[in-house]
Design an enzyme around this catalytic site. Sequence first.
Site, mmCIF file in Angstrom:
data_model
loop_
_atom_site.group_PDB
_atom_site.id
_atom_site.type_symbol
_atom_site.label_atom_id
_atom_site.label_comp_id
_atom_site.label_asym_id
_atom_site.label_seq_id
_atom_site.Cartn_x
_atom_site.Cartn_y
_atom_site.Cartn_z
ATOM 1 N N SER A 133 43.292 17.015 80.360
ATOM 2 C CA SER A 133 42.044 16.963 79.595
ATOM 3 C C SER A 133 40.827 16.713 80.470
ATOM 4 C CB SER A 133 42.144 15.888 78.505
ATOM 5 O OG SER A 133 42.453 14.621 79.071
ATOM 6 N N LYS A 184 42.599 4.492 82.743
ATOM 7 C CA LYS A 184 43.725 4.858 83.607
ATOM 8 C C LYS A 184 43.862 3.929 84.814
ATOM 9 C CE LYS A 184 44.284 8.413 80.943
ATOM 10 N NZ LYS A 184 44.028 9.798 81.355
ATOM 11 N N GLY A 231 51.866 13.697 85.834
ATOM 12 C CA GLY A 231 52.962 14.457 85.238
ATOM 13 C C GLY A 231 53.064 14.345 83.739
ATOM 14 N N GLY A 232 52.094 13.654 83.114
ATOM 15 C CA GLY A 232 52.114 13.564 81.654
ATOM 16 C C GLY A 232 52.024 14.928 80.985
ATOM 17 N N ALA A 240 44.830 11.898 86.473
ATOM 18 C CA ALA A 240 46.002 11.043 86.641
ATOM 19 C C ALA A 240 46.293 10.340 85.321
ATOM 20 C CB ALA A 240 45.769 10.004 87.742
ATOM 21 N N ASP A 241 47.548 9.933 85.173
ATOM 22 C CA ASP A 241 47.938 9.152 83.998
ATOM 23 C C ASP A 241 47.763 7.657 84.258
ATOM 24 O OD1 ASP A 241 48.933 11.364 82.278
ATOM 25 O OD2 ASP A 241 50.308 11.644 83.953
ATOM 26 N N GLU A 284 51.490 20.246 91.063
ATOM 27 C CA GLU A 284 50.389 19.372 91.473
ATOM 28 C C GLU A 284 50.676 18.752 92.831
ATOM 29 O OE1 GLU A 284 48.914 18.096 86.975
ATOM 30 O OE2 GLU A 284 50.234 16.769 88.103
#
Length: 213
Positions: free
Chosen positions: A24, A115, A89-90, A77-78, A97
Site C-alpha cells: 500500500s 510499523k 512479506g505480508g 515494510a511490515d 523483494e
Amino acid sequence: KRAAALAAMTYIDESEVLGVGTGSTVNHLIDLIKEKRLYLKGAVSSSEASTARLKAIGVPVLDLNTVGSIGVYIDGADEATQNRHLIKGGGGALTREKIIAATAQKFVCIADSSKLVPVLGAFPLPVEVIPMAQSYVARVLAGMGGQPRLRVNAQGEKFITDNGNVILDVSGLNLTDAAGVESQINQIVGVATVGLFARRPADVLLVANPDGS
C-alpha cells in the site's frame, strides 16, 4: 503512507532504472510518479501487482537479468527497527523483494510510524517455502520455538506466491538476533527465503507520522 512515499521521491533518478517494491505504501509512490510526471528510464518490480500498476502509468518494466545492478530500490515494510532491520512479506512478494534489495546500491524503506517497533516479531514472520517441503519446514520452525501457520487467501485456499510457492507465517520466534535467525531459517532445506531483512537491511528508513512529518 503518502508522506513517506513523498519523502522517498528525492532518491529517484529518472536516468536510472528504479527498483519498486510491493504494498500500500509503494502504491502511493507509484501514484506520485504519475502525478509528478517523472519519466523513468525503467523499473524492476517485485510483484505482478506492482508491475501492472507501473505499466498502467507508462513506466517500462524490465527484467532484472537484463539490467544488472539497481541504483535505488524503494519498498515498504511490515515492521522496522531503528537499526533498519525489517520484516517484509505480508503481501507475499518477499523472495523477489529480497533479490532486488540484494542488487540495489541503496535500499530505501518507506513506512508509517505504526510499523516502527523496538524489536521485530509482533508481526508473524513470512517464510516462502517450496510446496513439497511445507510440512518438513513447519516442523523445523516449530522446533525453533515458532508457531507456523499456512497462509490462505480470502477464499480459504492456499496462498500461492508469484513464484508458485506457499507461505508459512511464523509467530513466537525470538528475533533479538535477527541476522542470526535469518541465516538459520535460510539454511532449512525447502525454504525459498525468509522475510527478515537484517543481513541486508535498509540503507535509509523513512518513517512518517500521522501529521505527515
